[in-house]
Design an enzyme around this catalytic site. Sequence first.
Site, PDB file in Angstrom:
ATOM      1  N   ASN A  10     -22.628 -32.861  15.640  1.00 59.25           N
ATOM      2  CA  ASN A  10     -22.014 -32.627  16.940  1.00 59.25           C
ATOM      3  C   ASN A  10     -22.562 -31.308  17.497  1.00 59.25           C
ATOM      4  O   ASN A  10     -22.146 -30.242  17.068  1.00 59.25           O
ATOM      5  CB  ASN A  10     -20.487 -32.579  16.767  1.00 59.25           C
ATOM      6  CG  ASN A  10     -19.765 -32.227  18.048  1.00 59.25           C
ATOM      7  OD1 ASN A  10     -20.351 -32.186  19.126  1.00 59.25           O
ATOM      8  ND2 ASN A  10     -18.470 -31.970  17.925  1.00 59.25           N
ATOM      9  N   LYS A  12     -22.172 -30.091  20.337  1.00 54.38           N
ATOM     10  CA  LYS A  12     -21.239 -29.471  21.300  1.00 54.38           C
ATOM     11  C   LYS A  12     -21.991 -29.015  22.554  1.00 54.38           C
ATOM     12  O   LYS A  12     -22.950 -29.663  22.965  1.00 54.38           O
ATOM     13  CB  LYS A  12     -20.461 -28.337  20.629  1.00 54.38           C
ATOM     14  CG  LYS A  12     -19.805 -28.805  19.325  1.00 54.38           C
ATOM     15  CD  LYS A  12     -18.770 -27.853  18.774  1.00 54.38           C
ATOM     16  CE  LYS A  12     -18.192 -28.433  17.496  1.00 54.38           C
ATOM     17  NZ  LYS A  12     -17.088 -27.657  16.962  1.00 54.38           N
ATOM     18  N   HIS A  96     -12.171 -35.476  20.290  1.00 59.44           N
ATOM     19  CA  HIS A  96     -12.435 -34.217  19.583  1.00 59.44           C
ATOM     20  C   HIS A  96     -11.332 -33.208  19.904  1.00 59.44           C
ATOM     21  O   HIS A  96     -10.855 -33.138  21.037  1.00 59.44           O
ATOM     22  CB  HIS A  96     -13.801 -33.652  19.977  1.00 59.44           C
ATOM     23  CG  HIS A  96     -14.230 -32.550  19.056  1.00 59.44           C
ATOM     24  ND1 HIS A  96     -13.746 -31.268  19.185  1.00 59.44           N
ATOM     25  CD2 HIS A  96     -15.036 -32.544  17.972  1.00 59.44           C
ATOM     26  CE1 HIS A  96     -14.256 -30.530  18.210  1.00 59.44           C
ATOM     27  NE2 HIS A  96     -15.045 -31.275  17.465  1.00 59.44           N
ATOM     28  N   GLU A  98     -11.363 -30.141  20.433  1.00 54.52           N
ATOM     29  CA  GLU A  98     -11.642 -29.186  21.520  1.00 54.52           C
ATOM     30  C   GLU A  98     -11.267 -29.796  22.864  1.00 54.52           C
ATOM     31  O   GLU A  98     -10.873 -29.085  23.788  1.00 54.52           O
ATOM     32  CB  GLU A  98     -13.122 -28.763  21.466  1.00 54.52           C
ATOM     33  CG  GLU A  98     -13.355 -27.788  20.310  1.00 54.52           C
ATOM     34  CD  GLU A  98     -14.768 -27.768  19.747  1.00 54.52           C
ATOM     35  OE1 GLU A  98     -15.691 -28.327  20.370  1.00 54.52           O
ATOM     36  OE2 GLU A  98     -14.938 -27.185  18.657  1.00 54.52           O
ATOM     37  N   GLU A 166     -10.709 -34.029  11.186  1.00 54.24           N
ATOM     38  CA  GLU A 166     -11.169 -32.656  11.417  1.00 54.24           C
ATOM     39  C   GLU A 166      -9.964 -31.740  11.606  1.00 54.24           C
ATOM     40  O   GLU A 166      -9.420 -31.646  12.717  1.00 54.24           O
ATOM     41  CB  GLU A 166     -12.036 -32.602  12.679  1.00 54.24           C
ATOM     42  CG  GLU A 166     -13.272 -33.461  12.617  1.00 54.24           C
ATOM     43  CD  GLU A 166     -14.328 -32.969  13.586  1.00 54.24           C
ATOM     44  OE1 GLU A 166     -15.401 -32.573  13.118  1.00 54.24           O
ATOM     45  OE2 GLU A 166     -14.071 -32.954  14.809  1.00 54.24           O
ATOM     46  N   GLY A 172     -15.234 -24.638  13.180  1.00 53.14           N
ATOM     47  CA  GLY A 172     -15.918 -23.457  13.699  1.00 53.14           C
ATOM     48  C   GLY A 172     -15.394 -22.145  13.144  1.00 53.14           C
ATOM     49  O   GLY A 172     -15.710 -21.073  13.653  1.00 53.14           O
ATOM     50  N   SER A 212     -16.347 -26.916   9.431  1.00 56.21           N
ATOM     51  CA  SER A 212     -17.087 -25.926   8.633  1.00 56.21           C
ATOM     52  C   SER A 212     -17.845 -26.519   7.442  1.00 56.21           C
ATOM     53  O   SER A 212     -17.986 -25.876   6.406  1.00 56.21           O
ATOM     54  CB  SER A 212     -16.163 -24.787   8.179  1.00 56.21           C
ATOM     55  OG  SER A 212     -15.667 -24.082   9.321  1.00 56.21           O
TER      56      SER A 212
HETATM   57  P1  PGA Z   1     -17.952 -27.077  12.747  1.00 52.85           P
HETATM   58  O1  PGA Z   1     -17.488 -28.181  13.837  1.00 52.85           O
HETATM   59  O2  PGA Z   1     -18.794 -27.825  11.727  1.00 52.85           O
HETATM   60  O3  PGA Z   1     -18.733 -26.081  13.523  1.00 52.85           O
HETATM   61  O4  PGA Z   1     -16.707 -26.531  12.136  1.00 52.85           O
HETATM   62  C1  PGA Z   1     -17.140 -29.491  13.468  1.00 52.85           C
HETATM   63  C2  PGA Z   1     -16.744 -30.286  14.686  1.00 52.85           C
HETATM   64  O5  PGA Z   1     -16.084 -29.735  15.573  1.00 52.85           O
HETATM   65  O6  PGA Z   1     -17.070 -31.483  14.798  1.00 52.85           O
END
Ligand code: PGA
Length: 254
Positions: A10, A12, A96, A98, A166, A172, A212
């Site tokens: 991803n 982003k 997601h 976010e 997740e 993140g 992460s």
């Molecule tokens: P990250 O994000 O690996 O940077 O923690 C995962 C995601 O949001 O899909």
Amino acid sequence: MGRTFFVGGNWKCNGTSEEVKKIVSTLNAAQVPSQDVVEVVVSPPFVFLPLVKNELRPDFHVAAQNCWVKKGGAFTGEVSAEMLVNLSIPWVILGHSERRAILGESNEFVGDKVAYAISQGLKVIACVGETLEQRESGSTIDVVAAQTKAIADKVTDWSKVVIAYEPVWAIGTGKVASPAQAQEVHAELRKWLQANVSAEVAASTRIIYGGSVNGANCKELAGQPDIDGFLVGGASLKPEFIDIIKAAEVKKSA
Ligand code: PGA
């Protein structure tokens, strides 16, 4: 069980066309297990989808990071499922955290999006996960079950769905869920599918972990019986994404 390991990248809201080309050429040069061992899907921002689709090796696939909840039309700024299908984009990430958190996407809205995307012929990486507050109050399983139920209420063809668990507190932050923490939620989600959808869907649906994941922690996570792959954010922009793809070998030898 026939659950091919699945690794999603991803990207982003990151990248310039030069950076994107660089990532694609790194991926194209990588030696990774074959498609029957691992399915690889990368998700660039909308504007780079055609570029990535054209330049990416044919055994890797692309996903959009979102699409509109119904047929396109007078919805300024949105991208419809029909448009993705028109460009032969096979996958889309929906729900997601976010977007749930920042843009206020509700469980029902995500369920509607998943169902509409599938009705148009897309495959969906559907994200669920609890916040730190929810985990600390002991409601993790209730939260992810409610998020999954809103999807299950609208979806009939589960062969088109990959569930990404997740935990919001792990995204993140560099604070990865422990293999035991992730395995526990994955096993509960599979139990939920068994009780509320069917034993067949529970056995065949890939439940992947995100939050992460990196080159150093992926193997131990991949060794958990109910972890069928990863959705990777930050590390998917780096060469270590290839090591994460290779974590699929852990399953093969299991
Ligand atoms: P990250 O994000 O690996 O940077 O923690 C995962 C995601 O949001 O899909």
